[in-house]
Design a protein around this motif. Structure first.
Motif, PDB file in Angstrom:
ATOM      1  N   ASP A 147       0.818  -1.216   0.000  1.00 59.03           N
ATOM      2  CA  ASP A 147       0.000   0.000   0.000  1.00 59.03           C
ATOM      3  C   ASP A 147       0.851   1.265   0.000  1.00 59.03           C
ATOM      4  O   ASP A 147       0.334   2.369  -0.220  1.00 59.03           O
ATOM      5  N   LYS A 148       2.149   1.125   0.239  1.00 65.98           N
ATOM      6  CA  LYS A 148       3.063   2.257   0.151  1.00 65.98           C
ATOM      7  C   LYS A 148       3.571   2.466  -1.279  1.00 65.98           C
ATOM      8  O   LYS A 148       4.247   3.457  -1.560  1.00 65.98           O
ATOM      9  N   LEU A 149       3.271   1.529  -2.162  1.00 66.62           N
ATOM     10  CA  LEU A 149       3.697   1.634  -3.562  1.00 66.62           C
ATOM     11  C   LEU A 149       2.649   2.380  -4.360  1.00 66.62           C
ATOM     12  O   LEU A 149       1.466   2.026  -4.355  1.00 66.62           O
ATOM     13  N   ASP A 150       3.075   3.437  -5.054  1.00 67.73           N
ATOM     14  CA  ASP A 150       2.156   4.211  -5.886  1.00 67.73           C
ATOM     15  C   ASP A 150       1.592   3.365  -7.019  1.00 67.73           C
ATOM     16  O   ASP A 150       2.244   2.445  -7.513  1.00 67.73           O
ATOM     17  N   VAL A 151       0.377   3.702  -7.441  1.00 71.83           N
ATOM     18  CA  VAL A 151      -0.144   3.136  -8.683  1.00 71.83           C
ATOM     19  C   VAL A 151       0.794   3.576  -9.809  1.00 71.83           C
ATOM     20  O   VAL A 151       1.186   4.742  -9.885  1.00 71.83           O
ATOM     21  N   GLY A 152       1.184   2.635 -10.647  1.00 68.33           N
ATOM     22  CA  GLY A 152       2.182   2.917 -11.673  1.00 68.33           C
ATOM     23  C   GLY A 152       3.596   2.610 -11.215  1.00 68.33           C
ATOM     24  O   GLY A 152       4.547   2.752 -11.976  1.00 68.33           O
ATOM     25  N   GLY A 153       3.725   2.173  -9.960  1.00 66.90           N
ATOM     26  CA  GLY A 153       5.034   1.856  -9.407  1.00 66.90           C
ATOM     27  C   GLY A 153       5.448   0.418  -9.673  1.00 66.90           C
ATOM     28  O   GLY A 153       4.637  -0.427 -10.085  1.00 66.90           O
ATOM     29  N   ALA A 208      11.121 -11.324  -9.940  1.00 65.63           N
ATOM     30  CA  ALA A 208       9.707 -11.063 -10.227  1.00 65.63           C
ATOM     31  C   ALA A 208       9.548  -9.562 -10.378  1.00 65.63           C
ATOM     32  O   ALA A 208       9.916  -8.797  -9.488  1.00 65.63           O
ATOM     33  N   LEU A 209       9.037  -9.156 -11.509  1.00 68.21           N
ATOM     34  CA  LEU A 209       8.832  -7.738 -11.818  1.00 68.21           C
ATOM     35  C   LEU A 209       7.337  -7.482 -11.856  1.00 68.21           C
ATOM     36  O   LEU A 209       6.624  -8.027 -12.706  1.00 68.21           O
ATOM     37  N   SER A 210       6.851  -6.654 -10.916  1.00 69.17           N
ATOM     38  CA  SER A 210       5.418  -6.413 -10.778  1.00 69.17           C
ATOM     39  C   SER A 210       5.093  -4.935 -10.962  1.00 69.17           C
ATOM     40  O   SER A 210       5.722  -4.072 -10.341  1.00 69.17           O
ATOM     41  N   TYR A 211       4.091  -4.662 -11.790  1.00 71.41           N
ATOM     42  CA  TYR A 211       3.607  -3.301 -12.044  1.00 71.41           C
ATOM     43  C   TYR A 211       2.278  -3.138 -11.314  1.00 71.41           C
ATOM     44  O   TYR A 211       1.354  -3.938 -11.505  1.00 71.41           O
ATOM     45  N   LYS A 212       2.188  -2.116 -10.462  1.00 68.15           N
ATOM     46  CA  LYS A 212       0.938  -1.871  -9.720  1.00 68.15           C
ATOM     47  C   LYS A 212       0.003  -1.037 -10.581  1.00 68.15           C
ATOM     48  O   LYS A 212       0.233   0.145 -10.797  1.00 68.15           O
ATOM     49  N   LYS A 213      -1.055  -1.662 -11.065  1.00 66.89           N
ATOM     50  CA  LYS A 213      -1.946  -0.974 -12.009  1.00 66.89           C
ATOM     51  C   LYS A 213      -3.143  -0.302 -11.335  1.00 66.89           C
ATOM     52  O   LYS A 213      -3.794   0.545 -11.946  1.00 66.89           O
TER      53      LYS A 213
END
Length: 216
Positions: A147-153, A208-213
């Motif tokens: 939840d500390k990761l921005d959308v788009g992060g 693992a590379l994850s994009y927060k959409k």
């Protein structure tokens, strides 16, 4: 051999890629003292990724001797702030020395303590999070930081294939069964949750590379 890619292919990649930074002093220390740092091909990959994504605020779980944080700051031309969490006092001391050596005291802040507690105390959001600590604890760290990761992060999880043991029991060492089970559960979660797009990259010990959409 790490059981992830063909040994000859792995050797060729390591001989060919170059981050462009002289990090040999840390690489030598890590090898001599058996300190795990990101592998050469992973460092090269992350440098390119950082150039593309251009994160301004990075959270790292697992400092060790500061190798990754220093690579991140140099890749971004010092145009970033990095908070990194480490509980091993010896590692903190060495990381602090390395950070000063590269003149990055204004860019990298080390937080001393257990990540499961300290991560809860960190304020603000980040546009990149790098997990590189106890492999059996990744889901715990994830639940605290996502939840500390921005959308788009970007969320980058290192060592997720762990010498091939996560992919196949053929490589599994009996005493690593619990770690393998937990990592498989973690990967299954991040690859199937509806607010992340995740890819597994078979370089180094697996990324693992994850994009927060969207928000959780």
């Amino acid at each position: 051999m790490n059981n992830i890619v063909n040994e000859l292919v792995e050797k060729y990649i390591k001989q060919t890629v170059n981050t462009g930074f002289d990090l040999s002093c840390m690489e030598k220390y890590a090898k001599e003292h058996n300190v795990p740092i990101i592998q050469k091909e992973v460092a090269s990959f992350l440098k390119v990724l950082l150039k593309i994504h251009k994160p301004k605020r990075i959270l790292e779980v697992g400092t060790a001797i500061g190798y990754s944080s220093i690579l991140f700051a140099l890749s971004l031309d010092k145009e970033c702030q990095i908070i990194t969490v480490e509980r091993n006092e010896e590692m903190i001391k060495k990381a602090t020395e390395n950070i000063k050596k590269f003149g990055l005291q204004d860019n990298i802040t080390i937080i001393d303590g257990d990540a499961k507690e300290k991560l809860k105390e960190i304020d603000g959001n980040f546009d990149m999070i790098f997990l590189d600590a106890a492999k059996g604890q990744y889901k715990i760290f994830f639940d605290i930081v996502i939840d500390k990761l921005d959308v788009g992060g970007l969320l980058i999880s290192d060592n997720v294939l762990y010498k091939g043991m996560i992919a196949s029991d053929e490589f599994l060492i009996k005493r690593k069964k619990t770690i393998a089970k937990r990592m498989r559960e973690y990967l299954d979660y991040i690859c199937n949750c509806n607010y992340l797009d995740t890819s597994l990259v078979p370089i180094g010990d697996g990324i693992a590379l994850s994009y927060k959409k969207e928000k959780r």
